[in-house]
Write a protein that holds these residues in place. Sequence first.
Motif, PDB file in Angstrom:
ATOM      1  N   THR A 262       0.818  -1.203   0.000  1.00 42.37           N
ATOM      2  CA  THR A 262       0.000   0.000   0.000  1.00 42.37           C
ATOM      3  C   THR A 262       0.850   1.251   0.000  1.00 42.37           C
ATOM      4  N   ALA A 263       1.929   1.223   0.757  1.00 39.82           N
ATOM      5  CA  ALA A 263       2.712   2.429   1.010  1.00 39.82           C
ATOM      6  C   ALA A 263       3.373   2.989  -0.238  1.00 39.82           C
ATOM      7  N   ASP A 340      -3.820  12.389 -10.804  1.00 42.98           N
ATOM      8  CA  ASP A 340      -4.125  13.600 -10.040  1.00 42.98           C
ATOM      9  C   ASP A 340      -4.697  13.327  -8.663  1.00 42.98           C
ATOM     10  N   SER A 341      -4.971  12.076  -8.345  1.00 42.85           N
ATOM     11  CA  SER A 341      -5.621  11.756  -7.083  1.00 42.85           C
ATOM     12  C   SER A 341      -4.817  12.244  -5.899  1.00 42.85           C
ATOM     13  N   ALA A 342      -5.483  12.880  -4.970  1.00 49.31           N
ATOM     14  CA  ALA A 342      -4.805  13.348  -3.749  1.00 49.31           C
ATOM     15  C   ALA A 342      -5.541  12.882  -2.507  1.00 49.31           C
ATOM     16  N   GLU A 343      -6.146  11.723  -2.625  1.00 50.27           N
ATOM     17  CA  GLU A 343      -6.906  11.209  -1.495  1.00 50.27           C
ATOM     18  C   GLU A 343      -5.975  10.665  -0.415  1.00 50.27           C
ATOM     19  N   THR A 344      -6.412  10.808   0.817  1.00 52.19           N
ATOM     20  CA  THR A 344      -5.650  10.233   1.918  1.00 52.19           C
ATOM     21  C   THR A 344      -5.742   8.724   1.885  1.00 52.19           C
ATOM     22  N   VAL A 345      -4.627   8.083   2.118  1.00 57.01           N
ATOM     23  CA  VAL A 345      -4.595   6.624   2.052  1.00 57.01           C
ATOM     24  C   VAL A 345      -5.390   6.025   3.196  1.00 57.01           C
TER      25      VAL A 345
END
Length: 347
Positions: A262-263, A340-345
């Motif tokens: 994931t990281a 472009d995604s800037a969502e929090t993991v």
Amino acid sequence: MASITSTLSLSSTKRLFDSSFHGSSISSAAPVSVGIKPRSLSVRAAAGYDLNAFTFDPIKESIVSREMTRRYMTDMITYAETDVVVVGAGSAGLSCAYEISKNPNVQVAIIEQSVSPGGGAWLGGQLFSAMIVRKPAHLFLDEIGVAYDEQDNYVVIKHAALFTSTIMSKLLARPNVKLFNAVAAEDLIVKGNRVGGVVTNWSLVSQNHDTQSCMDPNVMEAKIVVSSCGHDGPFGATGVKRLKSIGLIDHVPGMKALDMNTAEDAIVRLTREVVPGMILTGMEVAELDGAPRMGPTFGAMMISGQKAAHLALKALGQPNVIDGSYVGDLSPELVLAAADSAETVDA
């Protein structure tokens, strides 16, 4: 100072940004039989050297002092106002500066508080030697010419120092790059909620503000600051910590527990301009977004650095892969990194 307007032709731009991506993998070493006497090697001195009667040309001590002082002060004057300042010369910061500085129109200063740049990339995990890089980030190693042992989904560099020394030697040879090591970024220049540079001081001075009287800093203005200060620690994540303390960001949750798969994807995906004028790369991204740590794998540091570089080039109006203004053969990993995604993991 270098103009931010591109004067590169299409063909010259292609040469700047194309990657070789020819395999540099090395096969596993054959077992060595115990008891076999190695062949004797012929050793001779370099041409023109008489090692039995070697002498240096004479020099005055003052000349040495003047050469060091004049050149360093000239660099300080030159880079007092620059295109990009990269704060932190770990694997992400070095990869970023390497990618940006392919464009000779862009001037890059690197600030590193340690005497020895490279961050944690001189060794692998737990002070072991080998560096693990997951595919397809090995394509970056092909480009810079670092050999590795290739496995199915990853490659192994026999010593992490091979990567760090190789990328540094290529990067620092470029005329549009200056590394200021043993220099700390004590603060940011901020005007109208836009980051406009860094406040600098000698690292030894920064570490002794509590033991001495006031020792004022210096400044370095920049069109773009790339913060690659690593994960939290005594000197880590200083960029996002300062943004929070001055109210430009609201929350720094810190990185989550280890999850390699994931990281690494998250670090590349979330590499971005977090406030106007400041791009975040490497493990400092995890501190801001609550992404997991990846542990002793280094591919995300390299590719996050590359993505940060192209974000900086975009901000400067230079050819880059983020907005498609660079026309040529795109590196596969940069295509993936341009999301472009800037969502929090959510880990």
